[in-house]
Motif scaffolding. Structure first.
Motif, PDB file in Angstrom:
ATOM      1  N   ALA A  68       0.826  -1.205   0.000  1.00 54.56           N
ATOM      2  CA  ALA A  68       0.000   0.000   0.000  1.00 54.56           C
ATOM      3  C   ALA A  68       0.858   1.252   0.000  1.00 54.56           C
ATOM      4  CB  ALA A  68      -0.939  -0.013   1.205  1.00 54.56           C
ATOM      5  N   ALA A  69       1.936   1.252   0.779  1.00 54.91           N
ATOM      6  CA  ALA A  69       2.833   2.410   0.838  1.00 54.91           C
ATOM      7  C   ALA A  69       3.494   2.639  -0.513  1.00 54.91           C
ATOM      8  CB  ALA A  69       3.881   2.201   1.929  1.00 54.91           C
ATOM      9  N   ARG A  70       3.905   1.568  -1.192  1.00 55.57           N
ATOM     10  CA  ARG A  70       4.532   1.704  -2.528  1.00 55.57           C
ATOM     11  C   ARG A  70       3.542   2.270  -3.549  1.00 55.57           C
ATOM     12  NH1 ARG A  70       6.680  -3.314  -1.382  1.00 55.57           N
ATOM     13  NH2 ARG A  70       5.141  -4.324  -2.711  1.00 55.57           N
ATOM     14  N   GLU A  71       2.291   1.820  -3.448  1.00 54.22           N
ATOM     15  CA  GLU A  71       1.272   2.270  -4.401  1.00 54.22           C
ATOM     16  C   GLU A  71       0.888   3.736  -4.200  1.00 54.22           C
ATOM     17  OE1 GLU A  71      -1.793  -0.641  -3.854  1.00 54.22           O
ATOM     18  OE2 GLU A  71      -0.760  -2.128  -5.108  1.00 54.22           O
ATOM     19  N   GLN A  72       1.096   4.273  -2.992  1.00 56.99           N
ATOM     20  CA  GLN A  72       0.761   5.667  -2.727  1.00 56.99           C
ATOM     21  C   GLN A  72       1.850   6.614  -3.212  1.00 56.99           C
ATOM     22  OE1 GLN A  72      -0.169   6.021   1.430  1.00 56.99           O
ATOM     23  NE2 GLN A  72      -2.118   4.974   1.213  1.00 56.99           N
ATOM     24  N   ARG A  73       3.022   6.112  -3.507  1.00 56.10           N
ATOM     25  CA  ARG A  73       4.122   6.986  -3.948  1.00 56.10           C
ATOM     26  C   ARG A  73       3.905   7.505  -5.337  1.00 56.10           C
ATOM     27  NH1 ARG A  73       9.018   3.188  -2.209  1.00 56.10           N
ATOM     28  NH2 ARG A  73       8.411   2.950  -0.087  1.00 56.10           N
TER      29      ARG A  73
END
Length: 189
Positions: A184-189
């Motif tokens: 999820a953190a990678r997708e928000q970047r």
């Protein structure tokens, strides 16, 4: 440890047929020693040939005859020798761990699914171990059973199996959470 020691230990309480032994392995012994039914049948033949167990044929009217096996004095002496020898440390060898090791470099969706499957498997084993433990101790609470129960060895190994599967379930749940949060953190970047 050889399969022979696990088979000898499984035959300590009562005579068992090969089928009953395979079933017994699946319920209890499998939490510390895995064997296929064909391996068990071959081991029974070897143990009988070595004089560590004795077999007898039971004639049945409506079913094929069966052979029941029990530990001999020589088999008990072999278990005495085995239990007196130093135990080797155990090591984890699990392909799921190799996959998790590679999690930073692969798509984790499939891995998360595999972790969820492993957690569900562990949950099923936990329920089985809890039922077995309740059956073994009967009306007694655990501490009373551990102090005065007739056969504490199978109970203790079942407790270890329970702890092992609880650890597997909890680790899988944590790994799933970590992998999902990182994705999820990678997708928000």
């Amino acid at each position: 440890m050889a399969l022979k020691h696990a088979v000898l230990a499984a035959l300590l309480d009562e005579e068992l047929s090969g089928y009953q032994l395979a079933k017994s392995f699946g319920l209890g012994v499998a939490n510390f020693w895995h064997a296929q039914p064909q391996q068990l049948y071959a081991e029974l033949t070897r143990l009988e040939g070595d004089g560590l167990i004795a077999g007898r044929e039971v004639v049945q009217d409506t079913r094929p005859n069966k052979r029941l096996f029990e530990v001999t004095a020589a088999g008990l002496a072999e278990l005495e020798r085995f239990t007196a020898s130093a135990a080797k440390p155990s090591f984890i060898r699990d392909d799921l761990f190799v996959k998790v090791q590679a999690a930073d470099h692969v798509d984790t969706d499939g891995l998360i699914g595999q972790l969820a499957d492993r957690a569900a498997f562990a949950e099923g084993k936990i329920e089985l171990f809890e039922r077995l433990l309740r059956t073994m101790r009967g009306e007694r609470d655990e501490e009373e059973f551990l102090r005065h129960g007739e056969r504490v060895g199978p109970y203790l190994t079942c407790l270890r199996g329970l702890a092992f599967e609880e650890g597997n379930r909890d680790w899988c749940a944590r790994a799933i959470t970590v992998l999902r949060e990182r994705k999820a953190a990678r997708e928000q970047r």
